[in-house]
Design a protein around this motif. Structure first.
Motif, PDB file in Angstrom:
ATOM      1  N   UNK A  13       0.795  -1.307   0.299  1.00 21.68           N
ATOM      2  CA  UNK A  13      -0.017   0.049   0.013  1.00 21.68           C
ATOM      3  C   UNK A  13       0.956   1.183   0.030  1.00 21.68           C
ATOM      4  N   UNK A  14       2.017   1.247  -0.362  1.00 23.19           N
ATOM      5  CA  UNK A  14       2.894   2.339  -0.512  1.00 23.19           C
ATOM      6  C   UNK A  14       2.952   2.842  -1.932  1.00 23.19           C
ATOM      7  N   UNK A  15       2.270   2.420  -2.817  1.00 18.92           N
ATOM      8  CA  UNK A  15       2.310   2.829  -4.205  1.00 18.92           C
ATOM      9  C   UNK A  15       1.340   3.865  -4.562  1.00 18.92           C
ATOM     10  N   UNK A  16       0.698   3.855  -5.702  1.00 20.46           N
ATOM     11  CA  UNK A  16      -0.077   4.797  -6.135  1.00 20.46           C
ATOM     12  C   UNK A  16      -1.577   4.481  -5.912  1.00 20.46           C
ATOM     13  N   UNK A  17      -2.327   5.616  -5.610  1.00 15.58           N
ATOM     14  CA  UNK A  17      -3.604   5.414  -5.307  1.00 15.58           C
ATOM     15  C   UNK A  17      -4.746   5.034  -6.519  1.00 15.58           C
ATOM     16  N   UNK A  18      -5.481   4.251  -6.399  1.00 13.79           N
ATOM     17  CA  UNK A  18      -6.535   3.815  -7.600  1.00 13.79           C
ATOM     18  C   UNK A  18      -7.388   5.130  -7.747  1.00 13.79           C
ATOM     19  N   UNK A  19      -7.523   5.570  -9.019  1.00 14.43           N
ATOM     20  CA  UNK A  19      -8.398   6.590  -9.353  1.00 14.43           C
ATOM     21  C   UNK A  19      -9.821   6.182  -9.173  1.00 14.43           C
ATOM     22  N   UNK A  20     -10.265   4.590  -9.108  1.00 16.35           N
ATOM     23  CA  UNK A  20     -11.602   4.486  -9.066  1.00 16.35           C
ATOM     24  C   UNK A  20     -12.099   4.290  -7.579  1.00 16.35           C
ATOM     25  N   UNK A  21     -11.154   3.963  -6.793  1.00 22.62           N
ATOM     26  CA  UNK A  21     -11.348   3.577  -5.440  1.00 22.62           C
ATOM     27  C   UNK A  21      -9.983   4.304  -4.351  1.00 22.62           C
ATOM     28  N   UNK A  22     -10.463   5.272  -3.892  1.00 26.04           N
ATOM     29  CA  UNK A  22      -9.343   6.036  -3.133  1.00 26.04           C
ATOM     30  C   UNK A  22      -8.851   5.199  -1.929  1.00 26.04           C
ATOM     31  N   UNK A  23      -9.358   4.065  -1.629  1.00 31.31           N
ATOM     32  CA  UNK A  23      -8.827   3.319  -0.379  1.00 31.31           C
ATOM     33  C   UNK A  23      -8.142   2.115  -0.812  1.00 31.31           C
ATOM     34  N   UNK A  24      -7.874   2.150  -2.280  1.00 29.71           N
ATOM     35  CA  UNK A  24      -6.950   1.026  -2.663  1.00 29.71           C
ATOM     36  C   UNK A  24      -5.615   1.797  -3.403  1.00 29.71           C
ATOM     37  N   UNK A  25      -4.513   1.176  -2.998  1.00 23.01           N
ATOM     38  CA  UNK A  25      -3.091   1.732  -3.357  1.00 23.01           C
ATOM     39  C   UNK A  25      -2.399   0.356  -3.981  1.00 23.01           C
ATOM     40  N   UNK A  26      -1.597   0.772  -4.814  1.00 23.71           N
ATOM     41  CA  UNK A  26      -0.469  -0.329  -5.328  1.00 23.71           C
ATOM     42  C   UNK A  26       0.468  -0.231  -4.160  1.00 23.71           C
ATOM     43  N   UNK A  27       1.635  -1.014  -4.399  1.00 24.36           N
ATOM     44  CA  UNK A  27       2.786  -1.458  -3.758  1.00 24.36           C
ATOM     45  C   UNK A  27       3.852  -0.423  -3.981  1.00 24.36           C
ATOM     46  N   UNK A  28       4.795  -0.612  -3.082  1.00 22.17           N
ATOM     47  CA  UNK A  28       6.179  -0.059  -3.423  1.00 22.17           C
ATOM     48  C   UNK A  28       6.985  -1.370  -3.284  1.00 22.17           C
ATOM     49  N   UNK A  29       7.949  -1.321  -4.171  1.00 18.76           N
ATOM     50  CA  UNK A  29       8.908  -2.339  -4.397  1.00 18.76           C
ATOM     51  C   UNK A  29      10.652  -1.906  -4.178  1.00 18.76           C
ATOM     52  N   UNK A  30      11.214  -2.153  -3.203  1.00 18.07           N
ATOM     53  CA  UNK A  30      12.535  -1.539  -2.846  1.00 18.07           C
ATOM     54  C   UNK A  30      13.569  -2.646  -3.237  1.00 18.07           C
TER      55      UNK A  30
END
Length: 330
Positions: A275-292
């Motif tokens: 959940x440290x990625x980009x927010x979904x334009x369709x659902x603000x409660x949904x985020x992508x992930x960050x990969x380090x």
């Protein structure tokens, strides 16, 4: 002050194709973008000039009009006159036709095509009474017609795409240049468009105006790469942390976080931050992930004691490797 030629502004030839024009625009827009030239009025003016030139040359219909009439095709300064013909046909007289004084260029149209002729040359802003009279005389349609959509492009920063932003853009229409405030939604991706309802060409005979479709281009952010809703970055950790495990501070789009580093972590391995990625334009409660991606910091300067300990470690590794090989051989 007279406007500069659009081709000269973008630094391209009149035979340049769509790709050359887009490439030239993106290079210049990046150089003079207000976000990278804060407080520089000259850069801001240059950016407006570049955007106006690209808006015209990137649209095949506008480019055709510009090549024939220059800026007069858009600023309302073109003279006009009609000479009605028989059988539902007409001739449009244009004193800016490109020939010696007094010559004219003819545009022929059949019944029902008059709306398109007026919209092409007058942007829907021509005197309604004259147009309605001509439509009746030539048998044209009298129904309402929605205005055409307009297309434009905008360049925004990486973080502006992540979190959303408000922008003011300059749009040229039949009445001149107007400023529009645009909301860019959080999570928008490269190449997506924002639709501005009713900001396109005006409608015909009371018809609704078209829309403005604003295509978004996103600037890069050093150290970050976006793939859909996921973000990829790197973190550098000490050699000893990779060996023994521990914790490391990692930068994300939302600030710094502390990550757990497993012992024996190899260089190039990835850690997922949910959940440290980009927010979904369709659902603000949904985020992508960050990969380090982990990079191991190799020490560049050692004290004599540190060097001695590492040498002892190296000897132990070599002896263990030799012992294993011998056991295998036996």
């Amino acid at each position: 002050m007279a406007k500069r030629d659009c081709y000269e502004v973008l630094g391209v030839s009149k035979s340049a194709d769509e790709k050359e024009i887009k490439r030239a625009y993106r290079k210049l827009a990046k150089q003079y973008h207000p976000d990278t030239n804060a407080g520089d009025s000259r850069a801001e003016q240059k950016f407006k000039e570049i955007t106006e030139a690209y808006t015209i040359l990137s649209d095949p219909e506008k480019r055709k009009l510009y090549d024939q009439f220059g800026f007069a095709a858009f600023d309302g300064s073109m003279g006009s006159g009609f000479n009605e013909g028989g059988s539902g046909q007409g001739h449009y007289y244009n004193p800016f036709g490109g020939g010696p004084q007094g010559q004219y260029r003819e545009y022929h149209f059949e019944n029902g095509d008059i709306d398109d002729i007026f919209e092409e040359f007058f942007g829907g802003g021509f005197g309604g009474s004259f147009k309605d009279h001509f439509s009746g005389a030539s048998g044209g349609r009298g129904s309402q017609k929605q205005g055409r959509d307009l297309n434009a492009e905008i360049q925004i920063g990486f973080d502006e795409a992540v979190f959303g932003c408000d922008k003011v853009i300059q749009v040229q229409d039949g009445s001149g240049v107007q400023s529009l405030r645009v909301h860019i939604p959080a999570g928008i991706d490269e190449g997506m468009s924002v639709r501005l309802k009713g900001k396109g060409n005006p409608g015909m005979r009371g018809g609704a105006p078209g829309d403005l479709l604003l295509k978004v281009h996103i600037l890069d952010k050093p150290g970050y790469e976006r793939k859909g809703m996921d973000v990829y970055t790197t973190a550098s950790i000490p050699f000893t942390t990779a060996v023994f495990g521990g914790e490391a501070e990692v930068s994300t789009l939302y600030g710094k976080v502390v990550c757990k580093i497993p012992k024996g972590t190899q260089s190039g391995s990835k850690i997922r931050l949910k959940n440290k990625g980009i927010v979904s334009m369709k659902n603000p409660s949904v985020h992508g992930d960050a990969y380090v991606t982990i990079q191991i910091r190799v020490p560049t300067s050692l004290t004599e004691a540190e060097r001695q300990k590492l040498m002892e470690y190296d000897q132990l590794i070599k002896r263990r490797s030799s012992g294993n090989n011998g056991s295998h051989a036996a």
